[in-house]
Design an enzyme around this catalytic site. Sequence first.
Site, PDB file in Angstrom:
ATOM      1  N   GLU A 271       0.940  -1.298   0.140  1.00  0.00           N
ATOM      2  CA  GLU A 271      -0.025   0.014  -0.174  1.00  0.00           C
ATOM      3  C   GLU A 271       0.713   1.277  -0.030  1.00  0.00           C
ATOM      4  O   GLU A 271       0.614   2.474   0.588  1.00  0.00           O
ATOM      5  CB  GLU A 271      -1.103  -0.007   1.174  1.00  0.00           C
TER       6      GLU A 271
ATOM      7  N   GLU B 268      -5.355  -8.633   0.213  1.00  0.00           N
ATOM      8  CA  GLU B 268      -6.241  -8.150   1.446  1.00  0.00           C
ATOM      9  C   GLU B 268      -7.702  -8.030   1.016  1.00  0.00           C
ATOM     10  O   GLU B 268      -7.635  -7.504  -0.038  1.00  0.00           O
ATOM     11  CB  GLU B 268      -5.587  -7.132   2.120  1.00  0.00           C
TER      12      GLU B 268
END
Length: 527
Positions: free
Chosen positions: A187, A328
């Site tokens: 991220e 995720e």
Amino acid sequence: MTSTPRKAGLAILAAALAFTGALYGVTRPAAADVVADLNATQLVADMGAGWNLGNQLEASNNGVPSETAWGNPTITQALIDRVAASGFKTIRIPVAYLNHIGAAPNYTVSAAWLTRIKQVVDYAYGKGLYVLINMHGDGYKSVAGSWLICDASSQTTIQAKYQKVWQQVATQFAGYSEKLIFESMNENFDGQYGNPTQPCYSNINAYNQIFVNTVRQTGGTNASRWLLVPGWNTNIDYTAGNYGFVIPTDQYRSSTIPAAEQRLMISVHYYDPWDFSGTEDGTITQWGAAATNPAKKSTWGQEDFMDGQLKKMYDTFVTRGYPVFVGEYGSIDKTTYDSASNTYRANYARALVSTAKKYGAATAYWDNGWNGQHGFGLFDRSNNTVTQQGIINAIMAGVGTTPTSPSPSVPTSPSPSPSTNPGTGACRVTSAVNAWNTGLTNTLTVTNTGTTAINGWTLAFTLPSGQTITSGWSATYSPSSGAVSAVNASYNGAVAAGGSVSIGYQATHTGNSAAPTGFKLNGATCS
């Protein structure tokens, strides 16, 4: 997910390799020359259902990573055994390095920290599971000690440090088989939500290229193993769209890999719609076609949106030989606000996993170890028991694996054989179809309207012409079109008088998305 201490889990080339090995005391076993031999399709299928060991090796306190810093107990082999016994075939282990990295120019990673990372990897790797490790928290501005910052001015220093750290990690694991996968980062973006900015995106691309070059040049299986790289903030639109993502070149990979095959995967995450999956209030607690209260369901981000997003990844990458990994996904527990919350969480997980499978992607559920209000947990890490068997069942159904039995500590109903006391009472079936383009999902609620319990059931029905079931949950479906029989799973065969059970499936259609007809339960016609 941007990892923070919050309980919701809200997530230059180096010296010669021989010198590096001597410096860090690393040895490579003879198995280092084993070459990964799975192509993209085989890899995704073999990875099966995945799970994240979240908020542990990326947890930190004042810039020092520590696996218990955010409230989780020490990781044990017993925990990984429980995860594997529940049907998961892949474990993603987020890792932070932060202040465990020494000073320039060597940027030596703490030997004790590398040893502990290896121990935890071995818990899973030793059981034959796929294992993914990354650099997880080093790029978050909100975390003390972070340094992999794409809009910082000192990019020469950052990139030298990044290269040195990955060289050490890759050397540590050079002898491990293709079941170990490295992920470059997690991220990474400038912290500002909205369209990606330059040159920040260019720096992310540079990190990915350094990562691939560095890992490959450490030799052993690293020359051929699968490597995972993300785009901007692991966002699907900003990775698949025309925003600046560049797939790294792989010029140093093993010459034994067929020229037509890739050894790079693309990493994305999925938490849409966030008001359902992550917002910590009771406004949006339901999701999907089975939602019963429109006021509690988001106005976007349902099955059709999910299908469209994962299709983007398929069209952009999978068709070119690059498998996708949804590293995720998940949703938090909102049973405090809505007692049916876990049902919708399960529906969400099942839909994501089955849709990802449809589009050539593997998945890993985000578990931060926290159970109860606003938690993502599927397991209690203090006693290694299952806490959300329903969500695990849904994940396994989505990937096409028979769900395993619950942990003995979780109360369950008997699991009768379909042939035992089938019951002859009346029945009622309701159908909730949600269709899009050429696909649909259908949730069937079967109610026993008779006066005696049903112990084992088969629901027969006829699919409309042009429909074909591609995956299902909470029952076994055969055949995939025409006159279909759905047989109860091991955990839902008992239906008390007046009770009901919900099952469902995903199907393709050729312009006819109507509900099935002719329902019969154990031979009795249903209304």
